[in-house]
Design an enzyme around this catalytic site. Structure first.
Site, mmCIF file in Angstrom:
data_model
loop_
_atom_site.group_PDB
_atom_site.id
_atom_site.type_symbol
_atom_site.label_atom_id
_atom_site.label_comp_id
_atom_site.label_asym_id
_atom_site.label_seq_id
_atom_site.Cartn_x
_atom_site.Cartn_y
_atom_site.Cartn_z
ATOM 1 N N LYS A 236 23.494 44.732 -16.416
ATOM 2 C CA LYS A 236 22.079 44.816 -16.780
ATOM 3 C C LYS A 236 21.484 45.990 -16.008
ATOM 4 O O LYS A 236 21.583 46.054 -14.774
ATOM 5 C CB LYS A 236 21.401 43.521 -16.379
ATOM 6 C CG LYS A 236 20.240 43.114 -17.228
ATOM 7 C CD LYS A 236 19.868 41.705 -16.795
ATOM 8 C CE LYS A 236 18.756 41.146 -17.595
ATOM 9 N NZ LYS A 236 18.314 39.861 -17.013
HETATM 10 C C1 E4P Z 1 15.964 38.512 -18.932
HETATM 11 O O1 E4P Z 1 17.151 38.720 -19.030
HETATM 12 C C2 E4P Z 1 15.239 38.146 -17.710
HETATM 13 O O2 E4P Z 1 16.154 37.563 -16.809
HETATM 14 C C3 E4P Z 1 14.162 37.104 -17.902
HETATM 15 O O3 E4P Z 1 14.077 36.684 -19.233
HETATM 16 C C4 E4P Z 1 12.873 37.420 -17.237
HETATM 17 O O4 E4P Z 1 11.960 36.373 -17.503
HETATM 18 P P1 E4P Z 1 10.627 36.127 -16.660
HETATM 19 O O5 E4P Z 1 9.570 36.996 -17.204
HETATM 20 O O6 E4P Z 1 10.333 34.677 -16.912
HETATM 21 O O7 E4P Z 1 10.956 36.430 -15.231
#
Ligand code: E4P
Length: 231
Positions: free
Chosen positions: A84
């Site tokens: 990522k």
């Molecule tokens: C995506 O891969 C992220 O880990 C995640 O969806 C972030 O979500 P949040 O806005 O609830 O932190």
């Protein structure tokens, strides 16, 4: 639409993977940091085994070379790891390099169709758009995700991944818009199970069946093989 679980918790993946609906998982530095006492590498490896599908693990550097170095190391944890990479010009360059080495990338923190176009051109496998964080600042996530899906078009390698989902309707909207994947926190996946008519329907079926005790004996016999099954 494929369903990933968005978590850093091995216990949560263990519980929900048993439902048989998960195709992968996403973690991020915040989610992993919440797991007191857990080793991040062990958690990522175990989550890979449990979901037996792509599991995103995120780099934390902001310069291309160090992102690439971290990405290679994370990819070395398990063949199912997807690296990522946060969106930025450095992130795009790192994405191009990692993908040219055959390491799949999930580009994260994508908030517009313009960013999504760049992400797809850099060779990312997943374009992660954060719905909840857009809604938090009064930008309609449904229109942004719709624009991304439309802008990337039907014939593309990059898959649109709806992230930051805060409630079941975010998942429904993502599916209707044509996202290939939604990554969903355990709490929201559990909320997706619930419907009062399902619960009352199950209770009614059970009560009606119990009103005929001989039916219970028949079914138990069918299960243990002592009742001949007529075809
Ligand atoms: C995506 O891969 C992220 O880990 C995640 O969806 C972030 O979500 P949040 O806005 O609830 O932190």
């Amino acid at each position: 639409m494929k369903l990933f679980i968005d978590t850093g918790s091995v216990a949560e993946v263990e519980e929900i993977a048993a439902w048989g609906v998960l195709a992968g998982a996403t973690t991020n530095p915040s989610l992993l940091a919440k797991e007191e006492g857990a080793d991040p590498g062990e958690s990522i490896r175990r989550i890979c085994e449990l979901v037996d599908g792509p599991v995103s693990a995120e780099v934390v550097s902001d310069q291309r070379d160090s992102m690439v170095a971290e990405g290679r190391a994370l990819a070395g944890l398990d063949d199912r790891v997807v690296v990522k990479v946060p969106f930025s010009s450095e992130g795009l360059a790192a994405t191009r390099e990692l993908t040219s080495e055959g390491i799949p990338v999930n580009m994260t923190l994508v908030f517009s169709a313009a960013q999504a176009i760049l992400t797809a051109e850099a060779g990312a496998r997943y374009v992660s758009c954060f719905m909840g964080r857009l809604d938090d600042i009064s930008i309609d996530s449904e229109s942004v995700v719709g624009e991304i899906v439309d802008a990337l078009g039907p014939h593309r390698d990059a898959q649109v991944l709806a992230a930051s989902l805060r409630h079941p309707m975010h998942a429904v909207i993502a599916a209707r818009l044509g996202c290939e994947v939604a990554t969903i926190p355990g709490k929201v996946l559990k909320a997706m199970l619930a419907h009062p008519l399902t619960e009352s329907g199950i209770a009614r079926f059970s009560d009606d069946w119990k009103s005929r005790p001989e039916f219970g004996d028949w079914l138990r016999g069918l299960v243990d093989g002592s009742t001949a099954a007529a075809r």
